[in-house]
Design a protein around this motif. Structure first.
Motif, PDB file in Angstrom:
ATOM      1  N   ASN A   1       0.701  -1.207  -0.014  1.00  0.00           N
ATOM      2  CA  ASN A   1       0.064  -0.316  -0.224  1.00  0.00           C
ATOM      3  C   ASN A   1       1.053   1.147  -0.170  1.00  0.00           C
TER       4      ASN A   1
ATOM      5  N   ASP B   1       3.459   5.546  -5.541  1.00  0.00           N
ATOM      6  CA  ASP B   1       3.500   5.716  -7.384  1.00  0.00           C
ATOM      7  C   ASP B   1       2.150   6.308  -8.191  1.00  0.00           C
ATOM      8  N   LEU B   2       0.605   5.955  -7.524  1.00  0.00           N
ATOM      9  CA  LEU B   2      -0.495   7.304  -7.868  1.00  0.00           C
ATOM     10  C   LEU B   2       0.178   8.398  -6.969  1.00  0.00           C
ATOM     11  N   ARG B   3       0.947   9.159  -6.081  1.00  0.00           N
ATOM     12  CA  ARG B   3       1.267  10.391  -6.219  1.00  0.00           C
ATOM     13  C   ARG B   3       2.788  10.953  -7.258  1.00  0.00           C
ATOM     14  N   THR B   4       3.286   9.284  -7.448  1.00  0.00           N
ATOM     15  CA  THR B   4       4.188  10.206  -8.735  1.00  0.00           C
ATOM     16  C   THR B   4       3.276  10.541 -10.405  1.00  0.00           C
ATOM     17  N   LYS B   5       2.451   9.485 -10.827  1.00  0.00           N
ATOM     18  CA  LYS B   5       1.416   9.577 -11.499  1.00  0.00           C
ATOM     19  C   LYS B   5       0.929  11.306 -11.134  1.00  0.00           C
ATOM     20  N   ALA B   6      -0.025  11.788 -10.393  1.00  0.00           N
ATOM     21  CA  ALA B   6      -0.822  12.711  -9.812  1.00  0.00           C
ATOM     22  C   ALA B   6       0.280  14.095  -9.957  1.00  0.00           C
TER      23      ALA B   6
ATOM     24  N   GLU C   1       2.154   1.398  -3.531  1.00  0.00           N
ATOM     25  CA  GLU C   1       0.755   2.268  -4.880  1.00  0.00           C
ATOM     26  C   GLU C   1       1.380   3.683  -3.891  1.00  0.00           C
ATOM     27  N   LEU C   2       0.631   3.742  -2.707  1.00  0.00           N
ATOM     28  CA  LEU C   2       0.985   5.033  -3.117  1.00  0.00           C
ATOM     29  C   LEU C   2       1.818   6.011  -2.978  1.00  0.00           C
TER      30      LEU C   2
ATOM     31  N   ASP D   1       3.107  13.645 -12.704  1.00  0.00           N
ATOM     32  CA  ASP D   1       2.925  13.512 -14.517  1.00  0.00           C
ATOM     33  C   ASP D   1       1.837  14.895 -14.355  1.00  0.00           C
ATOM     34  N   THR D   2       0.463  14.254 -13.795  1.00  0.00           N
ATOM     35  CA  THR D   2      -0.375  14.975 -14.510  1.00  0.00           C
ATOM     36  C   THR D   2      -0.919  16.111 -14.510  1.00  0.00           C
TER      37      THR D   2
END
Length: 132
Positions: free
Chosen positions: A73, A79-84, A76-77, A86-87
């Motif tokens: 978890n 990774d999601l922060r990195t993707k956020a 994953e958190l 990138d957006t």
């Protein structure tokens, strides 16, 4: 069915570990000052109980599974922060992502993008259309 129950148990165990971690890290709540006499100091009693054990039905295998879930978890958190990031269209996201810079601007590198922005910045205005 067993996999779903196992995942539910792992999730509950991970939440219990996080709650336990938060209660041990949180400072003791302060009590408001009052005119009534303070209760006697019981810190000696608490010191005797610091080494007390706790009975649990969890096995080491359960705890290791909960730690694995917590690790996954946390990963994953991140990774999601990195993707956020990138957006977003901010300087930091373009500076750290060569593919994004090339895709959206077509410029050879980040320094060229900064040069273009500095040249165009005085002419960029924000026009707000009033809502009717």
């Amino acid at each position: 069915m067993e996999l779903k129950e196992d995942q539910q148990r792992q999730s509950e165990c991970a939440e219990a570990l996080l709650d336990l971690l938060q209660t041990t890290e949180s400072p003791e709540p302060t009590q408001p000052q009052s005119d009534s006499p303070q209760p006697e100091d019981t810190s000696g009693i608490l010191n005797d109980q610091q080494d007390a054990g706790c009975q649990t039905d969890l096995t080491m295998e359960d705890i290791e599974r909960m730690e694995d879930v917590l690790r996954r978890n946390t990963t994953e958190l991140g990774d999601l922060r990195t993707k956020a990031l990138d957006t977003k269209f901010n300087q930091e996201s373009f500076e750290n992502n060569e593919e994004k810079k090339t895709f959206y601007t077509g410029l050879p590198n980040f320094l060229v993008l900064l040069q273009v922005f500095q040249l165009c910045e005085p002419y960029i205005t924000l026009s707000v259309v009033p809502l009717e």
